[in-house]
Motif scaffolding. Structure first.
Motif, short mmCIF file in Angstrom:
data_model
loop_
_atom_site.label_atom_id
_atom_site.label_comp_id
_atom_site.label_asym_id
_atom_site.label_seq_id
_atom_site.Cartn_x
_atom_site.Cartn_y
_atom_site.Cartn_z
N ASN A 75 -8.06 13.38 -6.34
CA ASN A 75 -9.21 12.78 -5.67
C ASN A 75 -8.76 12.35 -4.27
N ILE A 76 -9.73 12.01 -3.42
CA ILE A 76 -9.38 11.56 -2.07
C ILE A 76 -8.89 10.11 -2.12
N ALA A 77 -8.22 9.70 -1.06
CA ALA A 77 -7.66 8.35 -1.00
C ALA A 77 -8.77 7.31 -1.03
N ALA A 78 -8.42 6.18 -1.62
CA ALA A 78 -9.37 5.07 -1.67
C ALA A 78 -9.41 4.39 -0.30
N ARG A 79 -10.58 3.95 0.11
CA ARG A 79 -10.73 3.26 1.39
C ARG A 79 -11.13 1.81 1.12
N PHE A 80 -10.37 0.90 1.71
CA PHE A 80 -10.65 -0.53 1.59
C PHE A 80 -11.03 -1.07 2.94
N LEU A 81 -12.00 -1.95 2.96
CA LEU A 81 -12.47 -2.54 4.21
C LEU A 81 -11.65 -3.80 4.53
N ALA A 135 -7.59 3.31 9.05
CA ALA A 135 -8.85 4.07 9.13
C ALA A 135 -9.74 3.35 10.15
N PRO A 136 -10.81 3.99 10.58
CA PRO A 136 -11.70 3.35 11.57
C PRO A 136 -12.31 2.03 11.06
N ASN A 137 -12.68 1.18 11.99
CA ASN A 137 -13.39 -0.08 11.70
C ASN A 137 -12.59 -1.04 10.83
N GLN A 138 -11.32 -1.24 11.14
CA GLN A 138 -10.45 -2.18 10.41
C GLN A 138 -10.34 -1.85 8.92
N ALA A 139 -10.51 -0.61 8.55
CA ALA A 139 -10.39 -0.20 7.16
C ALA A 139 -9.00 0.43 6.95
N THR A 140 -8.65 0.61 5.69
CA THR A 140 -7.36 1.18 5.33
C THR A 140 -7.54 2.20 4.22
N ARG A 167 -8.22 -1.40 -9.17
CA ARG A 167 -9.02 -2.52 -9.66
C ARG A 167 -8.34 -3.86 -9.32
N VAL A 168 -7.03 -3.94 -9.56
CA VAL A 168 -6.29 -5.16 -9.25
C VAL A 168 -6.34 -5.45 -7.76
N LEU A 169 -6.13 -4.43 -6.95
CA LEU A 169 -6.14 -4.62 -5.50
C LEU A 169 -7.53 -5.03 -5.01
N THR A 170 -8.58 -4.44 -5.57
CA THR A 170 -9.95 -4.82 -5.20
C THR A 170 -10.20 -6.29 -5.52
N ASN A 171 -9.80 -6.72 -6.72
CA ASN A 171 -10.00 -8.12 -7.11
C ASN A 171 -9.18 -9.07 -6.25
N ARG A 172 -7.94 -8.71 -5.97
CA ARG A 172 -7.08 -9.58 -5.16
C ARG A 172 -7.61 -9.69 -3.74
N LEU A 173 -8.08 -8.58 -3.17
CA LEU A 173 -8.62 -8.62 -1.80
C LEU A 173 -9.92 -9.42 -1.75
N ALA A 174 -10.73 -9.33 -2.80
CA ALA A 174 -11.98 -10.11 -2.83
C ALA A 174 -11.66 -11.60 -2.83
N ASN A 175 -10.64 -12.00 -3.60
CA ASN A 175 -10.23 -13.40 -3.63
C ASN A 175 -9.50 -13.81 -2.36
N PHE A 176 -8.77 -12.88 -1.76
CA PHE A 176 -7.99 -13.13 -0.54
C PHE A 176 -8.91 -13.37 0.65
N ASN A 177 -10.00 -12.61 0.72
CA ASN A 177 -10.92 -12.70 1.85
C ASN A 177 -11.91 -13.86 1.73
#
Length: 178
Positions: A75-81, A135-140, A167-177
């Motif tokens: 699959n393609i790489a995941a993009r996080f904002l 990635a563009p717009n401060q995304a990774t 899933r872990v990274l999504t949850n951690r970033l949601a709490n981090f932000n």
């Protein structure tokens, strides 16, 4: 005669216990590195640019064509904002706080992590390689490659592992932000 045999058995058992204790101390002090192996292995970090992978191999790869030009990813790489810095901090924090995950290497110039992850009930760890790309717009974009060089595993095991990391990274970033 029986007393003499009993005495020999006593001394032999005592000698075995003493040798075992000395061997244990020898291994603890690190003097037995060449006898018992070392913590360092010979696995090189994943070179995403040179990685040749096809979907029928035993592993799982999320990657963009620009990062993995020679691979046929699952699959393609995941993009996080989020920016790379916050993702790096969360990955390092996750590895530090999880006893089943150990950071094997980190290349700050290329934003690449190599982890060893043990799964309960499995004798050998899996390798989890993660490469962060701006990635563009401060995304990774996050490329993840997981495989197990020794032991039995299935592509579904690796897919589940990648999904768990995302899933872990999504949850951690949601709490981090927040």
């Amino acid at each position: 005669m029986l007393e003499r045999i009993r005495g020999y058995i006593f001394w032999v058992c005592g000698g075995v216990v003493l040798l075992g204790a000395l061997g244990y101390i020898f291994a603890l002090t690190g003097s037995g590195q060449s006898l018992f192996g070392s913590n360092d292995g010979t696995l090189e970090p994943t070179n995403f640019a040179q990685l040749t992978f096809s979907t029928n191999e035993n592993g799982y790869l999320l990657c963009n064509k620009s990062t993995c030009p020679n691979a046929n990813p699952n699959n393609i790489a995941a993009r996080f904002l989020s920016n790379i810095r916050s993702i790096r901090l969360n990955l390092a924090d996750y590895a530090d706080n999880n006893p089943l995950v150990r950071l094997r290497s980190f290349d700050p110039t290329n934003n690449q992590f190599e982890f060893l992850e043990r799964s309960p009930g499995r004798p050998y760890p899996a390798i989890v390689s993660i490469k962060l790309t701006e990635a563009p717009n401060q995304a990774t974009d996050i490329a993840i490659y997981t495989y197990q060089p020794i032991g039995n595993s299935t592509p579904d095991d690796h897919k589940d592992r990648v999904e768990k990391w995302l899933r872990v990274l999504t949850n951690r970033l949601a709490n981090f932000n927040n």
